[in-house]
Design a protein around this motif. Structure first.
Motif, short mmCIF file in Angstrom:
data_model
loop_
_atom_site.label_atom_id
_atom_site.label_comp_id
_atom_site.label_asym_id
_atom_site.label_seq_id
_atom_site.Cartn_x
_atom_site.Cartn_y
_atom_site.Cartn_z
N TYR A 175 0.84 -1.20 0.00
CA TYR A 175 0.00 0.00 0.00
C TYR A 175 0.87 1.24 0.00
N PHE A 176 0.49 2.21 -0.85
CA PHE A 176 1.12 3.52 -0.71
C PHE A 176 0.13 4.63 -1.00
N CYS A 177 0.46 5.82 -0.52
CA CYS A 177 -0.37 7.00 -0.78
C CYS A 177 0.40 7.83 -1.80
N ASP A 178 -0.20 8.00 -2.98
CA ASP A 178 0.53 8.62 -4.09
C ASP A 178 0.85 10.09 -3.81
N ASN A 179 -0.04 10.74 -3.11
CA ASN A 179 0.18 12.16 -2.77
C ASN A 179 -0.31 12.40 -1.34
N GLU A 180 0.60 12.85 -0.51
CA GLU A 180 0.25 13.09 0.90
C GLU A 180 -0.22 14.53 1.06
N THR A 181 -1.52 14.68 1.26
CA THR A 181 -2.19 15.97 1.26
C THR A 181 -1.71 16.92 2.36
N VAL A 182 -1.40 16.35 3.51
CA VAL A 182 -1.03 17.19 4.66
C VAL A 182 0.45 17.58 4.60
N ASP A 183 1.27 16.64 4.17
CA ASP A 183 2.71 16.84 4.24
C ASP A 183 3.32 17.36 2.94
N GLY A 197 6.04 -3.49 -9.05
CA GLY A 197 5.51 -4.25 -10.17
C GLY A 197 6.38 -5.43 -10.58
N GLU A 198 7.52 -5.60 -9.92
CA GLU A 198 8.43 -6.66 -10.35
C GLU A 198 7.90 -8.06 -10.04
N ASP A 199 7.03 -8.15 -9.03
CA ASP A 199 6.53 -9.46 -8.61
C ASP A 199 5.04 -9.54 -8.95
N PRO A 200 4.68 -10.39 -9.93
CA PRO A 200 3.28 -10.43 -10.38
C PRO A 200 2.31 -10.88 -9.29
N ASP A 201 2.81 -11.54 -8.26
CA ASP A 201 1.93 -12.00 -7.18
C ASP A 201 1.53 -10.87 -6.23
N ARG A 202 2.21 -9.76 -6.35
CA ARG A 202 1.98 -8.69 -5.36
C ARG A 202 0.84 -7.79 -5.81
N ILE A 203 -0.12 -7.58 -4.93
CA ILE A 203 -1.23 -6.66 -5.24
C ILE A 203 -0.86 -5.27 -4.74
N VAL A 204 -0.90 -4.31 -5.64
CA VAL A 204 -0.54 -2.93 -5.27
C VAL A 204 -1.81 -2.11 -5.05
N VAL A 205 -1.86 -1.44 -3.92
CA VAL A 205 -2.99 -0.57 -3.58
C VAL A 205 -2.49 0.86 -3.47
N ALA A 206 -3.18 1.79 -4.11
CA ALA A 206 -2.76 3.19 -3.99
C ALA A 206 -3.92 4.09 -3.59
N ASP A 207 -3.65 4.93 -2.59
CA ASP A 207 -4.57 6.00 -2.23
C ASP A 207 -4.21 7.19 -3.10
N MET A 208 -5.09 7.52 -4.04
CA MET A 208 -4.85 8.67 -4.92
C MET A 208 -5.86 9.78 -4.63
N SER A 209 -6.34 9.84 -3.39
CA SER A 209 -7.40 10.81 -3.06
C SER A 209 -7.06 12.23 -3.51
N GLY A 223 -3.75 -3.14 -8.28
CA GLY A 223 -4.86 -4.00 -7.87
C GLY A 223 -6.05 -3.15 -7.49
N ILE A 224 -5.79 -2.12 -6.68
CA ILE A 224 -6.85 -1.22 -6.24
C ILE A 224 -6.32 0.20 -6.18
N VAL A 225 -7.09 1.11 -6.76
CA VAL A 225 -6.83 2.55 -6.60
C VAL A 225 -8.09 3.13 -6.01
N PHE A 226 -7.95 3.95 -4.97
CA PHE A 226 -9.16 4.61 -4.48
C PHE A 226 -8.91 6.10 -4.30
N ALA A 227 -10.00 6.86 -4.33
CA ALA A 227 -9.91 8.31 -4.17
C ALA A 227 -11.24 8.87 -3.71
N GLY A 228 -11.24 9.56 -2.60
CA GLY A 228 -12.41 10.33 -2.20
C GLY A 228 -12.62 11.39 -3.27
N ALA A 229 -13.89 11.70 -3.56
CA ALA A 229 -14.16 12.60 -4.69
C ALA A 229 -13.83 14.05 -4.41
N GLN A 230 -13.72 14.42 -3.13
CA GLN A 230 -13.82 15.85 -2.78
C GLN A 230 -12.59 16.71 -3.02
#
Ligand code: PMP
Length: 413
Positions: A175-183, A197-209, A223-230
């Motif tokens: 899991y990583f946060c692509d852009n840290e809003t506060v910092d 991405g080097e290991d196909p078994d690894r699921i990558v999750v990104a917070d792109m809010s 694997g998963i990207v999520f973002a609050g709309a606001q």
């Protein structure tokens, strides 16, 4: 009035006036139905069309295909996703590795902690599955430049942390946060993926809010990207989740409702169960369609950008980069007055965090700005200082006006 203010709030944040005007009309009488959109059933044909448009607009903008990814709309903000990814992806791990799960194992979830939001997400994972199952691959507080140890503001090169990653098989997700809003730190485009991405078994999750739709990204790597709309998409109330279809299929193999697999895999609450939400077309319960509508209108507007051989998102990326460069250039030019908090190489294009060096002068700076209609510049309460949020709906004119103020303020000192 709206034309006289430039708004740099971090979220909820500026939205295009034309979108708000269309939405405002719909609040009274949507599409000449005689009813407000907020009075309509979320299961009406009209609501289905809005959802369908929003889904299609999003996939089109980010250049993802419905064959490989599904778009979900969920309530609960980005914060609900902190929990949802943990429940779902531990379940997915157990379904994928029934032999290991039967032995009482559950894999580890892995976090790159680069700021306040990824730190919160990692803390939630610790609460749900126990600290021993959360692998903090990187704690960026240990790397701050300028001697500010224990504070966020830098992201070391992947060489510093890639050795801490587990093998894909032992990892429920990373899991990583692509852009840290506060910092105010943002990963350089694609950088964690080069490693993850080097290991196909690894699921990558990104917070792109806070940086979604501000630059292109390769959906196939996530694997998963999520973002609050606001921030870049719409109003608070809906979160967009882009999930890879093979993960949904795997989760669905556990049954139509969240399964109890083994004692150490937590059962997913039904409102967070991605297959349940997906199967219901995001309408497992009452979804705030009005917020989906605003998001859809904003995305339709982005798609209308003049075709110039570049995609809408590439054009938005160019504009975001230019606006951010305008602001950082002034801040850097007056180093005696301003101190940009994050290290140069990972400065966010979306949230520009700086301090006024003269002690006690930040209130004066904010007040001077407010007097000429520059609003929403106060830094997050946890870190203080000044924060300029440079989201998509912040116009080039607004940025230029603020750059002018930064310049004048610095000269006046
Ligand atoms: N992640 C990031 C990067 C954010 O900026 C925010 C909110 N500012 C959140 C998660 C939490 O979002 P919400 O308030 O929608 O739960």
């Amino acid at each position: 009035d709206r034309a006289s203010v430039a708004y740099f709030g971090a979220g909820p944040s500026a939205l295009p006036t034309s979108v708000l005007e269309t939405a405002a009309a719909s609040l009274i009488n949507h599409g000449n139905s005689g009813l407000s959109l907020v009075e309509q059933s979320h299961r009406s044909a009209l609501s289905s069309k809005i959802l369908q448009d929003a889904r299609e607009n999003f996939l089109k903008i980010v250049n993802a295909s419905a064959e490989t990814h599904t778009v979900l709309f969920m309530a609960g903000g980005g914060t609900l996703q902190f929990s949802a990814v943990v429940y779902n992806l531990f379940t997915a791990w157990a379904l994928k590795h029934p032999d290991l799960a039967a032995k009482g194992q559950r894999g580890a979830c892995e976090y790159l902690v680069t700021g306040g939001w990824s730190s919160k997400a990692a803390d939630e994972a610790k609460r749900l599955v126990g600290e021993e199952n959360v692998n903090v691959v990187l704690d960026a507080r240990n790397y701050h430049h300028a001697g500010e140890a224990k504070k966020f503001g830098n992201i070391p090169d992947a060489g510093e942390w890639k050795g801490n990653l587990k093998a894909g098989r032992d990892s429920a997700f990373v899991y990583f946060c692509d852009n840290e809003t506060v910092d105010g730190v943002e990963f350089t485009k694609g950088s964690p993926l080069d490693i993850l991405g080097e290991d196909p078994d690894r699921i990558v999750v990104a917070d792109m809010s806070s940086n979604i739709l501000s630059r292109t990204f390769d959906a196939s790597k996530f694997g998963i990207v999520f973002a609050g709309a606001q921030k870049n998409i719409g109003s608070a109330g809906v979160t967009i989740v882009l999930i890879r279809n093979d993960i949904l299929t795997l989760l669905t193999s556990g049954g139509s409702l969240p399964p109890k697999l083994t004692p150490q895999i937590p059962v997913t609450p039904v409102m967070m169960h991605y297959p349940t939400i997906s199967k219901a077309g995001s309408l497992y319960n009452t979804l705030p369609i009005f917020d989906v509508y605003i998001a859809s209108l904003t995305m339709a507007k982005l798609l209308q950008r003049d075709p110039s051989g570049k995609t809408a998102l590439q054009q938005q990326e160019d504009e975001s980069n230019t606006k951010a460069a305008t602001l950082y250039n002034v801040l850097d030019r007056y180093e005696n007055v301003y101190h940009v908090v994050p290290a140069k190489s990972i400065r966010s294009r979306m949230n520009i965090c700086f301090r006024i060096k003269a002690p006690g002068d930040e209130a004066k700076f904010l007040k001077g700005g407010e007097e000429i209609g520059l609003l929403g510049l106060k830094g997050h309460r946890s870190v203080g200082g000044i924060r300029i949020s440079n989201y998509n709906a912040v116009s080039v004119e607004s940025v230029n006006k603020l750059a002018g103020y930064l310049e004048e303020y610095a000269k006046g000192i």
